[in-house]
Motif scaffolding. Structure first.
Motif, PDB file in Angstrom:
ATOM      1  N   ASN A 157       0.823  -1.198   0.000  1.00 48.15           N
ATOM      2  CA  ASN A 157       0.000   0.000   0.000  1.00 48.15           C
ATOM      3  C   ASN A 157       0.865   1.260   0.000  1.00 48.15           C
ATOM      4  OD1 ASN A 157      -2.605   0.779  -0.153  1.00 48.15           O
ATOM      5  ND2 ASN A 157      -3.157   0.220   1.917  1.00 48.15           N
ATOM      6  N   VAL A 161       1.093   3.912  -3.102  1.00 51.20           N
ATOM      7  CA  VAL A 161       0.660   5.292  -2.932  1.00 51.20           C
ATOM      8  C   VAL A 161       1.829   6.258  -3.180  1.00 51.20           C
ATOM      9  CG1 VAL A 161       0.993   5.690  -0.459  1.00 51.20           C
ATOM     10  CG2 VAL A 161      -0.995   6.624  -1.603  1.00 51.20           C
ATOM     11  N   ARG A 173      -0.800  12.789  -1.130  1.00 51.60           N
ATOM     12  CA  ARG A 173      -1.469  11.513  -1.388  1.00 51.60           C
ATOM     13  C   ARG A 173      -1.021  10.415  -0.438  1.00 51.60           C
ATOM     14  NH1 ARG A 173      -3.989  10.309  -6.652  1.00 51.60           N
ATOM     15  NH2 ARG A 173      -4.547  12.360  -7.409  1.00 51.60           N
ATOM     16  N   ASN A 177      -3.713   8.341   2.289  1.00 53.06           N
ATOM     17  CA  ASN A 177      -3.961   6.908   2.230  1.00 53.06           C
ATOM     18  C   ASN A 177      -4.046   6.259   3.613  1.00 53.06           C
ATOM     19  OD1 ASN A 177      -2.560   3.953   1.921  1.00 53.06           O
ATOM     20  ND2 ASN A 177      -3.811   4.447   0.148  1.00 53.06           N
ATOM     21  N   THR A 179      -5.882   6.724   6.338  1.00 50.60           N
ATOM     22  CA  THR A 179      -7.192   6.368   6.903  1.00 50.60           C
ATOM     23  C   THR A 179      -7.684   5.032   6.340  1.00 50.60           C
ATOM     24  OG1 THR A 179      -8.206   7.810   5.252  1.00 50.60           O
ATOM     25  CG2 THR A 179      -8.104   8.661   7.491  1.00 50.60           C
ATOM     26  N   VAL A 180      -7.422   4.813   5.048  1.00 50.54           N
ATOM     27  CA  VAL A 180      -7.885   3.573   4.431  1.00 50.54           C
ATOM     28  C   VAL A 180      -7.050   2.387   4.908  1.00 50.54           C
ATOM     29  CG1 VAL A 180      -8.378   2.422   2.267  1.00 50.54           C
ATOM     30  CG2 VAL A 180      -8.713   4.875   2.451  1.00 50.54           C
ATOM     31  N   ARG A 183      -8.193   1.301   8.198  1.00 48.19           N
ATOM     32  CA  ARG A 183      -9.383   0.455   8.134  1.00 48.19           C
ATOM     33  C   ARG A 183      -9.010  -0.966   7.709  1.00 48.19           C
ATOM     34  NH1 ARG A 183     -15.189   2.187   5.940  1.00 48.19           N
ATOM     35  NH2 ARG A 183     -14.765   1.472   3.874  1.00 48.19           N
ATOM     36  N   MET A 184      -8.043  -1.074   6.799  1.00 49.82           N
ATOM     37  CA  MET A 184      -7.572  -2.390   6.375  1.00 49.82           C
ATOM     38  C   MET A 184      -7.089  -3.189   7.586  1.00 49.82           C
ATOM     39  SD  MET A 184      -4.537  -3.015   3.595  1.00 49.82           S
ATOM     40  CE  MET A 184      -3.040  -2.890   4.576  1.00 49.82           C
ATOM     41  N   LEU A 185      -6.476  -2.471   8.527  1.00 53.49           N
ATOM     42  CA  LEU A 185      -5.937  -3.117   9.716  1.00 53.49           C
ATOM     43  C   LEU A 185      -6.983  -3.293  10.810  1.00 53.49           C
ATOM     44  CD1 LEU A 185      -2.590  -1.159   9.799  1.00 53.49           C
ATOM     45  CD2 LEU A 185      -2.839  -3.600   9.381  1.00 53.49           C
ATOM     46  N   GLY A 186      -8.176  -2.787  10.553  1.00 54.70           N
ATOM     47  CA  GLY A 186      -9.203  -2.868  11.579  1.00 54.70           C
ATOM     48  C   GLY A 186      -9.037  -1.807  12.657  1.00 54.70           C
ATOM     49  N   GLU A 188      -9.576   2.089  13.691  1.00 54.39           N
ATOM     50  CA  GLU A 188     -10.239   3.332  13.296  1.00 54.39           C
ATOM     51  C   GLU A 188      -9.297   4.482  13.662  1.00 54.39           C
ATOM     52  OE1 GLU A 188     -13.135   3.567  11.579  1.00 54.39           O
ATOM     53  OE2 GLU A 188     -12.966   1.405  11.524  1.00 54.39           O
ATOM     54  N   PRO A 189      -8.870   5.283  12.682  1.00 56.11           N
ATOM     55  CA  PRO A 189      -7.961   6.384  13.035  1.00 56.11           C
ATOM     56  C   PRO A 189      -8.661   7.401  13.911  1.00 56.11           C
ATOM     57  CG  PRO A 189      -8.686   6.554  10.756  1.00 56.11           C
ATOM     58  CD  PRO A 189      -9.261   5.274  11.288  1.00 56.11           C
TER      59      PRO A 189
ATOM     60  N   ALA B 143     -15.424   6.665   9.470  1.00 55.75           N
ATOM     61  CA  ALA B 143     -14.066   7.133   9.749  1.00 55.75           C
ATOM     62  C   ALA B 143     -13.571   8.170   8.734  1.00 55.75           C
ATOM     63  CB  ALA B 143     -13.094   5.946   9.799  1.00 55.75           C
ATOM     64  N   ILE B 145     -13.782   8.365   5.597  1.00 53.47           N
ATOM     65  CA  ILE B 145     -13.233   7.867   4.334  1.00 53.47           C
ATOM     66  C   ILE B 145     -14.207   8.190   3.215  1.00 53.47           C
ATOM     67  CG2 ILE B 145     -12.647   5.785   3.043  1.00 53.47           C
ATOM     68  CD1 ILE B 145     -11.779   4.570   5.759  1.00 53.47           C
ATOM     69  N   LEU B 150     -11.078   5.779  -1.091  1.00 49.55           N
ATOM     70  CA  LEU B 150     -11.125   4.319  -1.010  1.00 49.55           C
ATOM     71  C   LEU B 150     -10.753   3.702  -2.370  1.00 49.55           C
ATOM     72  CD1 LEU B 150     -11.849   2.401   1.279  1.00 49.55           C
ATOM     73  CD2 LEU B 150     -14.210   2.414   0.480  1.00 49.55           C
ATOM     74  N   SER B 153      -7.150   3.995  -3.028  1.00 48.56           N
ATOM     75  CA  SER B 153      -6.369   3.019  -2.271  1.00 48.56           C
ATOM     76  C   SER B 153      -6.427   1.630  -2.886  1.00 48.56           C
ATOM     77  CB  SER B 153      -6.861   2.959  -0.826  1.00 48.56           C
ATOM     78  OG  SER B 153      -6.472   4.133  -0.155  1.00 48.56           O
ATOM     79  N   ALA B 156      -3.944   1.892  -5.635  1.00 50.93           N
ATOM     80  CA  ALA B 156      -2.586   1.945  -5.082  1.00 50.93           C
ATOM     81  C   ALA B 156      -2.166   0.574  -4.571  1.00 50.93           C
ATOM     82  CB  ALA B 156      -2.515   2.973  -3.946  1.00 50.93           C
ATOM     83  N   ASN B 157      -3.098  -0.117  -3.945  1.00 50.06           N
ATOM     84  CA  ASN B 157      -2.828  -1.446  -3.421  1.00 50.06           C
ATOM     85  C   ASN B 157      -2.467  -2.421  -4.542  1.00 50.06           C
ATOM     86  OD1 ASN B 157      -2.611  -2.798  -1.066  1.00 50.06           O
ATOM     87  ND2 ASN B 157      -4.774  -2.917  -0.627  1.00 50.06           N
ATOM     88  N   VAL B 180      -6.802  -9.011   2.109  1.00 52.10           N
ATOM     89  CA  VAL B 180      -6.549  -7.820   2.913  1.00 52.10           C
ATOM     90  C   VAL B 180      -7.275  -6.607   2.320  1.00 52.10           C
ATOM     91  CG1 VAL B 180      -4.762  -6.352   3.878  1.00 52.10           C
ATOM     92  CG2 VAL B 180      -4.341  -8.780   3.623  1.00 52.10           C
ATOM     93  N   ARG B 183     -10.800  -6.662   3.348  1.00 52.19           N
ATOM     94  CA  ARG B 183     -11.004  -6.140   4.692  1.00 52.19           C
ATOM     95  C   ARG B 183     -10.941  -4.615   4.714  1.00 52.19           C
ATOM     96  NH1 ARG B 183      -8.658  -8.667  10.151  1.00 52.19           N
ATOM     97  NH2 ARG B 183      -6.816  -7.397  10.084  1.00 52.19           N
ATOM     98  N   MET B 184     -10.034  -4.053   3.902  1.00 52.79           N
ATOM     99  CA  MET B 184      -9.936  -2.600   3.793  1.00 52.79           C
ATOM    100  C   MET B 184     -11.280  -2.010   3.382  1.00 52.79           C
ATOM    101  SD  MET B 184      -7.268  -0.574   1.304  1.00 52.79           S
ATOM    102  CE  MET B 184      -8.124  -0.585  -0.269  1.00 52.79           C
TER     103      MET B 184
END
Lengths: 192, 192
Positions: A157, A161, A173, A177, A179-180, A183-186, A188-189, B143, B145, B150, B153, B156-157, B180, B183-184
């Motif tokens: 990621n 980016v 940029r 990225n 915040t997203v 969320r991928m990591l579960g 919440e920022p 959050a 987003i 999104l 991302s 980018a991913n 992954v 999940r994002m």
């Protein structure tokens, strides 16, 4: 010579760099280049090693800080954005990731460079994985995602980016990225 | 000539390609190159446009299919992995993303190529965003987003993981990233 090489690689492709130009920027006679580096590939490896020594130290400091994992990873994104912002201010253009740039340009033509870059990306993934695993295992388990895969996606990621930031010459940029990725990591920022 | 250029760009950096070599692979006399393309940059733009025409048609077909959004995006990852798998079987190496490769190599030196690549990546993000927004708005809101962020991302991913696949010469890395990314997006992928 190594500093000159790193500086030039921020602006141009490796294939477009000549030994004469590197020596001119470094202010050393051309003969001394081959005294230190038998080939341009040896030189590339030295520039990569030097850059990785610095970046690894920075990543280690950020990822081992006494802060929640979300904050540490956010700081990694911020620090990456700052490197690109500094490049933009210094040279007028976002340099991108030296390792990513070289990986795309040289991975099929220079096997030793490719091998070194694999080791570096593997080490980055391992550093992120250690950080994710250190706190507790809440990142593992769900939906068949293993920690290694998750860490690898964080690195992918970040790499992707930075590529888009370079293309658009826009360091913002990178942090956008985060915040997203959170969320991928579960995670919440925190609100800004 | 365009097909020869695309084939050669899968294996080597743009800067390492000579007009004579492109013509030799295409089986045309060198004089005809400059008849069709006033410069090597014009040629690069033609190769990019041709490649994007094909990829855009493929993305449009996948993203507009009559399937849940998670399944459509998973198919995009599968199709991307297959392109790299085909390259590996055909040439022995994972080619990576032509647009990403050129973005990193040329974005600071060839402004028209850079501009075209920006348009392409923006179009990719817009296609993903349309797909995310079409079904319902469940992807937005949480959050802070936004859908554009999104979608950006996701692209980018995909770009980052193709870079890692190229570096490791391993197309399987692309699809491994899907869980992954799902999940994002807040999607739990179906069990295998």
């Amino acid at each position: 010579l190594i500093a000159a090489g790193a500086q030039l690689l921020g602006k141009r492709a490796y294939g477009a760099l000549g030994v004469a130009e590197i020596c001119a920027v470094a202010g050393v006679p051309k003969g001394s280049f081959y005294y230190f580096f038998p080939s341009k590939q040896d030189f590339a490896l030295a520039v990569i090693d030097e850059h990785w020594d610095q970046q690894r130290a920075q990543w280690a400091e950020i990822l081992s800080a006494a802060a929640p994992i979300g904050e540490r990873l956010h700081e990694l994104f911020r620090a990456t954005a700052k490197v690109q912002q500094d490049a933009l201010e210094g040279t007028g253009s976002v340099a991108g990731c030296m390792f990513g740039n070289l990986a795309l340009e040289l991975s099929s033509s220079e096997p030793e460079v490719n091998e070194r870059l694999r080791e570096i990306f593997d080490a980055q993934v391992e550093m992120v994985q250690t950080a994710l695993g250190g706190e507790h295992s809440r990142f593992a388990g769900s939906a068949g995602i293993d920690l290694g895969g998750l860490a690898s996606s964080v690195v992918a990621n970040l790499e992707g980016v930075v590529l888009l930031a370079k293309l658009h010459n826009d360091p913002a940029r990178v942090e956008a990225n985060w915040t997203v990725t959170a969320r991928m990591l579960g995670l919440e920022p925190a609100a800004a």
